[in-house]
Design a protein around this motif. Structure first.
Motif, mmCIF file in Angstrom:
data_model
loop_
_atom_site.group_PDB
_atom_site.id
_atom_site.type_symbol
_atom_site.label_atom_id
_atom_site.label_comp_id
_atom_site.label_asym_id
_atom_site.label_seq_id
_atom_site.Cartn_x
_atom_site.Cartn_y
_atom_site.Cartn_z
ATOM 1 N N ALA A 158 7.597 -10.199 6.981
ATOM 2 C CA ALA A 158 6.218 -10.575 6.668
ATOM 3 C C ALA A 158 5.337 -9.380 7.006
ATOM 4 O O ALA A 158 5.632 -8.619 7.931
ATOM 5 C CB ALA A 158 5.792 -11.793 7.466
ATOM 6 N N GLU A 159 4.267 -9.200 6.225
ATOM 7 C CA GLU A 159 3.360 -8.093 6.520
ATOM 8 C C GLU A 159 1.938 -8.484 6.168
ATOM 9 O O GLU A 159 1.688 -9.247 5.237
ATOM 10 C CB GLU A 159 3.767 -6.813 5.799
ATOM 11 C CG GLU A 159 3.678 -6.846 4.314
ATOM 12 C CD GLU A 159 4.154 -5.551 3.658
ATOM 13 O OE1 GLU A 159 3.555 -5.186 2.639
ATOM 14 O OE2 GLU A 159 5.107 -4.914 4.153
ATOM 15 N N ILE B 57 0.809 -1.220 0.000
ATOM 16 C CA ILE B 57 0.000 0.000 0.000
ATOM 17 C C ILE B 57 0.844 1.272 0.000
ATOM 18 O O ILE B 57 0.385 2.325 -0.446
ATOM 19 C CB ILE B 57 -0.991 -0.029 1.182
ATOM 20 C CG1 ILE B 57 -2.132 0.946 0.940
ATOM 21 C CG2 ILE B 57 -0.303 0.215 2.493
ATOM 22 C CD1 ILE B 57 -3.334 0.722 1.798
ATOM 23 N N ILE B 58 2.092 1.191 0.450
ATOM 24 C CA ILE B 58 2.947 2.385 0.434
ATOM 25 C C ILE B 58 3.888 2.404 -0.770
ATOM 26 O O ILE B 58 4.768 3.245 -0.869
ATOM 27 C CB ILE B 58 3.740 2.534 1.749
ATOM 28 C CG1 ILE B 58 4.649 1.338 1.992
ATOM 29 C CG2 ILE B 58 2.809 2.764 2.919
ATOM 30 C CD1 ILE B 58 5.627 1.547 3.127
ATOM 31 N N GLY B 59 3.714 1.451 -1.690
ATOM 32 C CA GLY B 59 4.464 1.466 -2.938
ATOM 33 C C GLY B 59 5.729 0.637 -2.976
ATOM 34 O O GLY B 59 6.442 0.654 -3.973
ATOM 35 N N ALA C 189 -6.222 -2.586 0.395
ATOM 36 C CA ALA C 189 -5.346 -2.711 -0.772
ATOM 37 C C ALA C 189 -6.008 -3.597 -1.824
ATOM 38 O O ALA C 189 -6.754 -4.512 -1.503
ATOM 39 C CB ALA C 189 -4.005 -3.315 -0.363
ATOM 40 N N GLU C 190 -5.719 -3.301 -3.075
ATOM 41 C CA GLU C 190 -6.230 -4.136 -4.164
ATOM 42 C C GLU C 190 -5.533 -5.496 -4.104
ATOM 43 O O GLU C 190 -4.332 -5.585 -3.909
ATOM 44 C CB GLU C 190 -5.952 -3.466 -5.504
ATOM 45 C CG GLU C 190 -6.526 -4.223 -6.674
ATOM 46 C CD GLU C 190 -6.304 -3.495 -7.986
ATOM 47 O OE1 GLU C 190 -6.292 -4.170 -9.025
ATOM 48 O OE2 GLU C 190 -6.133 -2.258 -7.969
ATOM 49 N N MET C 191 -6.318 -6.568 -4.254
ATOM 50 C CA MET C 191 -5.751 -7.907 -4.211
ATOM 51 C C MET C 191 -5.636 -8.444 -5.624
ATOM 52 O O MET C 191 -6.617 -8.472 -6.366
ATOM 53 C CB MET C 191 -6.626 -8.844 -3.366
ATOM 54 C CG MET C 191 -5.958 -10.161 -3.123
ATOM 55 S SD MET C 191 -6.609 -11.235 -1.808
ATOM 56 C CE MET C 191 -8.254 -10.762 -1.505
ATOM 57 N N PRO C 192 -4.436 -8.874 -6.029
ATOM 58 C CA PRO C 192 -4.276 -9.430 -7.376
ATOM 59 C C PRO C 192 -5.109 -10.703 -7.547
ATOM 60 O O PRO C 192 -5.370 -11.421 -6.577
ATOM 61 C CB PRO C 192 -2.785 -9.757 -7.473
ATOM 62 C CG PRO C 192 -2.146 -9.272 -6.237
ATOM 63 C CD PRO C 192 -3.197 -8.865 -5.283
#
Length: 119
Positions: free
Chosen positions: A69-70, A36-38, A76-79
């Motif tokens: 790990a995060e 989410i932070i790029g 956030a968009e999930m692929p």
């Protein structure tokens, strides 16, 4: 020391309130993910924790990288490939789930098609 009387015992009725199910997955050849932070990194594994109830359901996704790990945040968009892994490993409900159960305070929602994601 407390004791229990066998002659006066009432049958105990038990119902499942929530199923918690954790899946740990090793990834090979997964594409890099941008958080989410790029920050973009290649994931090496996933920890997926499902919490399933009749009225509320959620899934928490932790992405494992080589040295960290995060949590994958619900905003956030999930692929598609990650969404498919979540759907493929979801345990089945023990009761008839309500469509589009709210997620409560955390986690991804799970709709009737077993696909998560923000709505």
């Amino acid at each position: 020391m407390p004791t229990s009387s066998q002659t006066t015992a009432q049958p105990v009725i038990a119902t499942v309130r929530e199923i918690r199910h954790e899946v740990r997955i090793d990834l090979t050849d997964a594409p890099a993910l941008t958080n989410i932070i790029g920050r973009t990194r290649k994931p090496v594994g996933l920890r997926i924790t499902y919490g399933l109830r009749r009225d509320i359901a959620h899934v928490d996704i932790t992405v494992e990288y080589g040295n960290a790990a995060e949590l994958w945040p619900p905003v956030a968009e999930m692929p598609d490939w990650l969404n498919q892994i979540v759907a493929d490993h979801m345990p089945r409900d023990v009761d008839a789930p309500e469509d589009f159960r709210p997620t409560g305070m955390a986690g991804w929602s799970i709709d009737a098609t077993a696909r998560g994601g923000a709505r």
